[in-house]
Scaffold this motif. Sequence first.
Motif, PDB file in Angstrom:
ATOM      1  N   VAL A 271       0.860  -1.184   0.000  1.00 46.26           N
ATOM      2  CA  VAL A 271       0.000   0.000   0.000  1.00 46.26           C
ATOM      3  C   VAL A 271       0.895   1.233   0.000  1.00 46.26           C
ATOM      4  O   VAL A 271       1.800   1.344   0.843  1.00 46.26           O
ATOM      5  CB  VAL A 271      -0.901   0.065   1.257  1.00 46.26           C
ATOM      6  CG1 VAL A 271      -1.772   1.331   1.225  1.00 46.26           C
ATOM      7  CG2 VAL A 271      -1.789  -1.167   1.364  1.00 46.26           C
ATOM      8  N   VAL A 272       0.678   2.133  -0.930  1.00 38.29           N
ATOM      9  CA  VAL A 272       1.375   3.414  -0.916  1.00 38.29           C
ATOM     10  C   VAL A 272       0.393   4.473  -0.420  1.00 38.29           C
ATOM     11  O   VAL A 272      -0.716   4.602  -0.944  1.00 38.29           O
ATOM     12  CB  VAL A 272       1.906   3.785  -2.315  1.00 38.29           C
ATOM     13  CG1 VAL A 272       2.615   5.134  -2.267  1.00 38.29           C
ATOM     14  CG2 VAL A 272       2.852   2.708  -2.832  1.00 38.29           C
ATOM     15  N   VAL A 273       0.794   5.191   0.620  1.00 39.09           N
ATOM     16  CA  VAL A 273      -0.088   6.167   1.261  1.00 39.09           C
ATOM     17  C   VAL A 273       0.331   7.582   0.848  1.00 39.09           C
ATOM     18  O   VAL A 273       1.488   7.957   1.016  1.00 39.09           O
ATOM     19  CB  VAL A 273      -0.004   6.067   2.804  1.00 39.09           C
ATOM     20  CG1 VAL A 273      -1.035   6.981   3.447  1.00 39.09           C
ATOM     21  CG2 VAL A 273      -0.196   4.630   3.266  1.00 39.09           C
ATOM     22  N   THR A 274      -0.614   8.330   0.308  1.00 39.38           N
ATOM     23  CA  THR A 274      -0.343   9.740   0.006  1.00 39.38           C
ATOM     24  C   THR A 274      -1.261  10.662   0.803  1.00 39.38           C
ATOM     25  O   THR A 274      -0.949  11.825   0.987  1.00 39.38           O
ATOM     26  CB  THR A 274      -0.571  10.063  -1.485  1.00 39.38           C
ATOM     27  OG1 THR A 274      -1.969  10.038  -1.738  1.00 39.38           O
ATOM     28  CG2 THR A 274       0.119   9.062  -2.385  1.00 39.38           C
ATOM     29  N   GLY A 275      -2.425  10.145   1.224  1.00 34.91           N
ATOM     30  CA  GLY A 275      -3.440  10.988   1.854  1.00 34.91           C
ATOM     31  C   GLY A 275      -2.985  11.482   3.215  1.00 34.91           C
ATOM     32  O   GLY A 275      -2.154  10.864   3.870  1.00 34.91           O
ATOM     33  N   LEU A 276      -3.565  12.600   3.630  1.00 34.21           N
ATOM     34  CA  LEU A 276      -3.148  13.252   4.873  1.00 34.21           C
ATOM     35  C   LEU A 276      -4.334  13.530   5.782  1.00 34.21           C
ATOM     36  O   LEU A 276      -4.275  14.427   6.624  1.00 34.21           O
ATOM     37  CB  LEU A 276      -2.458  14.587   4.536  1.00 34.21           C
ATOM     38  CG  LEU A 276      -1.233  14.521   3.631  1.00 34.21           C
ATOM     39  CD1 LEU A 276      -0.862  15.912   3.144  1.00 34.21           C
ATOM     40  CD2 LEU A 276      -0.062  13.878   4.354  1.00 34.21           C
ATOM     41  N   LEU A 277      -5.402  12.755   5.618  1.00 34.67           N
ATOM     42  CA  LEU A 277      -6.619  13.094   6.354  1.00 34.67           C
ATOM     43  C   LEU A 277      -6.432  12.987   7.860  1.00 34.67           C
ATOM     44  O   LEU A 277      -6.952  13.796   8.608  1.00 34.67           O
ATOM     45  CB  LEU A 277      -7.778  12.187   5.896  1.00 34.67           C
ATOM     46  CG  LEU A 277      -9.145  12.655   6.368  1.00 34.67           C
ATOM     47  CD1 LEU A 277      -9.507  13.997   5.749  1.00 34.67           C
ATOM     48  CD2 LEU A 277     -10.207  11.624   6.050  1.00 34.67           C
ATOM     49  N   GLY A 278      -5.673  12.000   8.308  1.00 30.32           N
ATOM     50  CA  GLY A 278      -5.367  11.906   9.739  1.00 30.32           C
ATOM     51  C   GLY A 278      -6.025  10.725  10.404  1.00 30.32           C
ATOM     52  O   GLY A 278      -7.005  10.166   9.912  1.00 30.32           O
ATOM     53  N   GLY A 279      -5.485  10.367  11.552  1.00 33.27           N
ATOM     54  CA  GLY A 279      -5.953   9.205  12.275  1.00 33.27           C
ATOM     55  C   GLY A 279      -4.755   8.422  12.762  1.00 33.27           C
ATOM     56  O   GLY A 279      -3.615   8.781  12.474  1.00 33.27           O
ATOM     57  N   THR A 280      -5.026   7.369  13.513  1.00 30.96           N
ATOM     58  CA  THR A 280      -3.957   6.508  14.006  1.00 30.96           C
ATOM     59  C   THR A 280      -4.266   5.096  13.585  1.00 30.96           C
ATOM     60  O   THR A 280      -5.399   4.623  13.711  1.00 30.96           O
ATOM     61  CB  THR A 280      -3.869   6.587  15.540  1.00 30.96           C
ATOM     62  OG1 THR A 280      -3.631   7.951  15.894  1.00 30.96           O
ATOM     63  CG2 THR A 280      -2.737   5.745  16.069  1.00 30.96           C
ATOM     64  N   PHE A 281      -3.242   4.429  13.086  1.00 28.97           N
ATOM     65  CA  PHE A 281      -3.422   3.134  12.467  1.00 28.97           C
ATOM     66  C   PHE A 281      -2.674   2.092  13.280  1.00 28.97           C
ATOM     67  O   PHE A 281      -1.543   2.322  13.690  1.00 28.97           O
ATOM     68  CB  PHE A 281      -2.870   3.229  11.038  1.00 28.97           C
ATOM     69  CG  PHE A 281      -2.713   1.929  10.346  1.00 28.97           C
ATOM     70  CD1 PHE A 281      -3.823   1.258   9.830  1.00 28.97           C
ATOM     71  CD2 PHE A 281      -1.464   1.365  10.179  1.00 28.97           C
ATOM     72  CE1 PHE A 281      -3.674   0.062   9.170  1.00 28.97           C
ATOM     73  CE2 PHE A 281      -1.309   0.168   9.517  1.00 28.97           C
ATOM     74  CZ  PHE A 281      -2.422  -0.496   9.011  1.00 28.97           C
ATOM     75  N   SER A 282      -3.293   0.964  13.545  1.00 25.89           N
ATOM     76  CA  SER A 282      -2.535  -0.099  14.202  1.00 25.89           C
ATOM     77  C   SER A 282      -2.739  -1.407  13.463  1.00 25.89           C
ATOM     78  O   SER A 282      -3.775  -1.635  12.817  1.00 25.89           O
ATOM     79  CB  SER A 282      -2.932  -0.216  15.674  1.00 25.89           C
ATOM     80  OG  SER A 282      -4.049  -1.042  15.801  1.00 25.89           O
ATOM     81  N   ILE A 283      -1.727  -2.254  13.523  1.00 32.78           N
ATOM     82  CA  ILE A 283      -1.767  -3.515  12.796  1.00 32.78           C
ATOM     83  C   ILE A 283      -0.952  -4.542  13.578  1.00 32.78           C
ATOM     84  O   ILE A 283       0.013  -4.161  14.271  1.00 32.78           O
ATOM     85  CB  ILE A 283      -1.196  -3.313  11.367  1.00 32.78           C
ATOM     86  CG1 ILE A 283      -1.445  -4.552  10.500  1.00 32.78           C
ATOM     87  CG2 ILE A 283       0.284  -2.965  11.410  1.00 32.78           C
ATOM     88  CD1 ILE A 283      -1.228  -4.313   9.020  1.00 32.78           C
ATOM     89  N   ALA A 284      -1.339  -5.801  13.503  1.00 33.59           N
ATOM     90  CA  ALA A 284      -0.548  -6.858  14.127  1.00 33.59           C
ATOM     91  C   ALA A 284       0.791  -6.929  13.399  1.00 33.59           C
ATOM     92  O   ALA A 284       0.827  -7.127  12.188  1.00 33.59           O
ATOM     93  CB  ALA A 284      -1.287  -8.185  14.024  1.00 33.59           C
ATOM     94  N   THR A 285       1.911  -6.716  14.105  1.00 35.81           N
ATOM     95  CA  THR A 285       3.207  -6.597  13.422  1.00 35.81           C
ATOM     96  C   THR A 285       3.583  -7.876  12.684  1.00 35.81           C
ATOM     97  O   THR A 285       4.304  -7.823  11.689  1.00 35.81           O
ATOM     98  CB  THR A 285       4.319  -6.219  14.422  1.00 35.81           C
ATOM     99  OG1 THR A 285       4.258  -7.137  15.510  1.00 35.81           O
ATOM    100  CG2 THR A 285       4.133  -4.812  14.927  1.00 35.81           C
ATOM    101  N   ALA A 286       3.086  -9.023  13.163  1.00 34.71           N
ATOM    102  CA  ALA A 286       3.414 -10.286  12.486  1.00 34.71           C
ATOM    103  C   ALA A 286       2.906 -10.308  11.051  1.00 34.71           C
ATOM    104  O   ALA A 286       3.418 -11.056  10.218  1.00 34.71           O
ATOM    105  CB  ALA A 286       2.825 -11.465  13.264  1.00 34.71           C
ATOM    106  N   MET A 287       1.893  -9.464  10.763  1.00 35.19           N
ATOM    107  CA  MET A 287       1.345  -9.442   9.408  1.00 35.19           C
ATOM    108  C   MET A 287       2.374  -8.986   8.369  1.00 35.19           C
ATOM    109  O   MET A 287       2.301  -9.377   7.212  1.00 35.19           O
ATOM    110  CB  MET A 287       0.113  -8.522   9.327  1.00 35.19           C
ATOM    111  CG  MET A 287      -1.074  -9.016  10.125  1.00 35.19           C
ATOM    112  SD  MET A 287      -1.486 -10.734   9.808  1.00 35.19           S
ATOM    113  CE  MET A 287      -2.391 -10.566   8.272  1.00 35.19           C
TER     114      MET A 287
END
Length: 351
Positions: A271-287
């Motif tokens: 995934v390439v992220v360009t947007g700047l809308l905002g928020g906090t993202f979390s993901i299982a690091t093993a993924m």
Amino acid sequence: MTQMHRQSLLAYGQPLCETVVDCPTPRGSEVLVRIERCGVCHSDLHLQDGYFLLGGDKKLDVSAGRPLPFTLGHEIAGVIERAGEAAEGADVGRRVAVYPWIGCGACPACLGGEENLCASPRHLGVGVDGGFATHVLIPHPRYLLDYAPLSAGFAAMLMCSGLTAYSALKRLAGRPERGPVMLVGLGGVGMMGLAIARALFRTPPIVADIDAEKRKAALAAGAAQAYDPADPQARKAIMTATGGVLSACDFVGSDKSLQFATGLLGRGGKVVVTGLLGGTFSIATAMFGIKAMTIEGTLTGTLAEARELLDLVRAKNIQPIPTRERPLAQAQAALDDLRAGRVVGRTVLCA
Ligand SMILES: [Zn+2]
Ligand SMILES: [Zn+2]
């Protein structure tokens, strides 16, 4: 002395006001450009606010280091009006798009050709007065790009929304040959991304946006399928159709959009992220390991990419996305409409 009219930011969080000053005189390598068109970009809203939302109630203050009154606007096309004595090739009357992501020229990023990532940037409309005006001063003619036979409005928007989309799609590196690209978010950048992706890749992209009007516009512009990420069935439908997405661009940049995009990835996906809308993202690091996944951010693009994009648009006859032209004096109304989500495609101001 010619005067220049500007729609200026006098205070953060306040509406723009007209200010009138004498036109600057270009010296040395500098070039004065009379502006014909300047695009209105989502990041102008954040700059006007003076902050970006980082998630929760956290804000990134971006109000420092900018003299007020300040002129926003970084998607600029115009005509060379005057040039300093050392501005080679800056012929008066030449019609040019302005590459706005100007760096210091001396830091490692600049020396590597990535002025957009400069440590002490002079980005137009961000740190240096930009294009919501009748004139703009450019430090060197190397930033002025010929755009014929495109329209001035289209050339202008290629310098930010177009360049951002192009640079993001380039970073998908080989994956689009193995399945359709997923484009999340169909604002100005997303719609440009769709047009560019159709020119770059054999398989037409699939798209997602919560707005039905925008999905309709994307289908009309050649998207293979359009999904509503708020629909609980969307993820399953996409997984069934693709077996897992290998390449995605998140043009929104919110916790929800990035969650959605990463949730669709197959093994080796990116995934390439360009947007700047905002928020906090979390993901299982093993993924990261299990899926061999990549998440990469980009910020606009380089001067070389801006030239590549202009060439691509001309060679593949890429058409502009729907664009509304408004007079410069309506800059604030255009920002208000963008903030309220009332804009399909792009808005371009006419000086
Ligand atoms: Zn922009
Ligand atoms: Zn630099």
